[in-house]
Design an enzyme around this catalytic site. Structure first.
Site: not given
Ligand code: PDD
Length: 284
Positions: A33, A104, A149, A181
């Site tokens: 996503y 699979h 992601k 993070e």
């Molecule tokens: N989340 N780390 C994780 C685990 C995240 O889920 C996200 C973003 C980020 C920051 O990424 P970016 O700057 O590209 O949004 C870092 C989104 C906002 C969410 O899951 O809603």
């Protein structure tokens, strides 16, 4: 009034959008996503989000049959049709519906499922940016490819629930004694001697689009930044801690595990970087 969403090949009212129980996103969290911020009805850093989407799809051998131009058109149309001035667009692609449960991957004749929808929410005038977040640390129990992601977000939900049960706004994740993070954002600190620090990219963290934009801003302003991991203890003693994401931009953390950071008030680096980030998109 119902909002419009995109499902597979067309726009439809949200209440008519239906996905099969055999969809691999539903059964295996087999999907990826992106969340792109909207400010003043405009998408922020859309192409960077699409580059990361392509990378996530490649990492999982997930086909992405829609050209970026088509995905951009869908985003813009939904923002306009749903009258979103400020908020975000959520896009999800899964490995589709093979009509049965089988670990699979199905063959490539099964088309992926594409879902896109919008959410309106305040990001510019978020009161939390004025007061700062209260956060707690929590073990990082996620899998070992956090750079992809994926929609497998249960560990992040569990961390947010653990934070909520302790009266905190959100959680910062710790693996092997070091901060990876935040539950859904990247993490930065400013050391007592004023050095800006964030963890280097690896499979342990998501390569945030907001993080990349901040690194770029720092480079333009000749602000040095150290990319290395740091521990909760170092963060407790930091001058500033802040997190970054598409839905929070730059968000100060003023309390971590009960320790006040920067005297409990948002620091000047986070405040300046938040302004510079918004100015970059003409949104300041
Ligand atoms: N989340 N780390 C994780 C685990 C995240 O889920 C996200 C973003 C980020 C920051 O990424 P970016 O700057 O590209 O949004 C870092 C989104 C906002 C969410 O899951 O809603």
């Amino acid at each position: 009034m119902s909002s419009w969403v995109w499902l597979n090949e067309d726009y439809c009212p949200a209440e008519h959008a239906r996905v099969s129980v055999f969809d691999r996103g539903f059964l295996f969290a087999d999907g990826v996503y992106e969340v792109t911020a909207v400010v003043n009805g405009q998408l922020l850093d859309f192409h960077a989000h699409m580059q990361r989407l392509q990378r996530s799809c490649q990492a999982l051998e997930l086909s992405l049959p829609w050209p970026v131009g088509k995905l951009e058109k869908i985003h813009e149309t939904l923002v306009a049709r749903n009258h979103v001035q400020e908020g975000s667009v959520y896009l999800q692609i899964t490995r589709g519906n093979p009509g049965k449960r089988d670990f699979h991957y199905p063959d490539t004749s099964v088309p992926p499922t594409l879902v896109v929808f919008t959410q309106a929410h305040n990001i510019l005038q978020d009161p939390r940016a004025e007061r700062g977040l209260s956060m707690v640390t929590c073990p990082d129990i996620r899998w070992q490819r956090c750079d992809i992601k994926t929609v497998s977000l249960l560990a992040a939900s569990m961390a947010k629930m653990a934070a909520q049960s302790q009266g905190a706004d959100d959680a910062i994740l710790v693996r092997d004694g070091l901060i990876t993070e935040a539950s859904s954002a990247n993490c930065f600190m400013v050391t007592p001697c004023g050095k800006l620090v964030t963890r280097a990219l690896s499979q342990a963290i998501l390569p945030g689009i907001t993080r990349a934009a901040l690194l770029d801003i720092c480079q333009q302003h000749q602000l040095g930044i150290e990319t290395r991991a740091f521990s909760p203890d170092e963060a407790y003693g930091a001058r500033e801690v802040f997190i970054t994401s598409a839905t929070t931009f730059v968000m100060p953390v003023t309390r971590l595990d009960g320790n006040l950071i920067g005297g409990g008030r948002p620091g000047s680096v986070a405040t300046r970087l938040r302004k510079a980030y918004l100015a970059r998109f003409g949104a300041a």
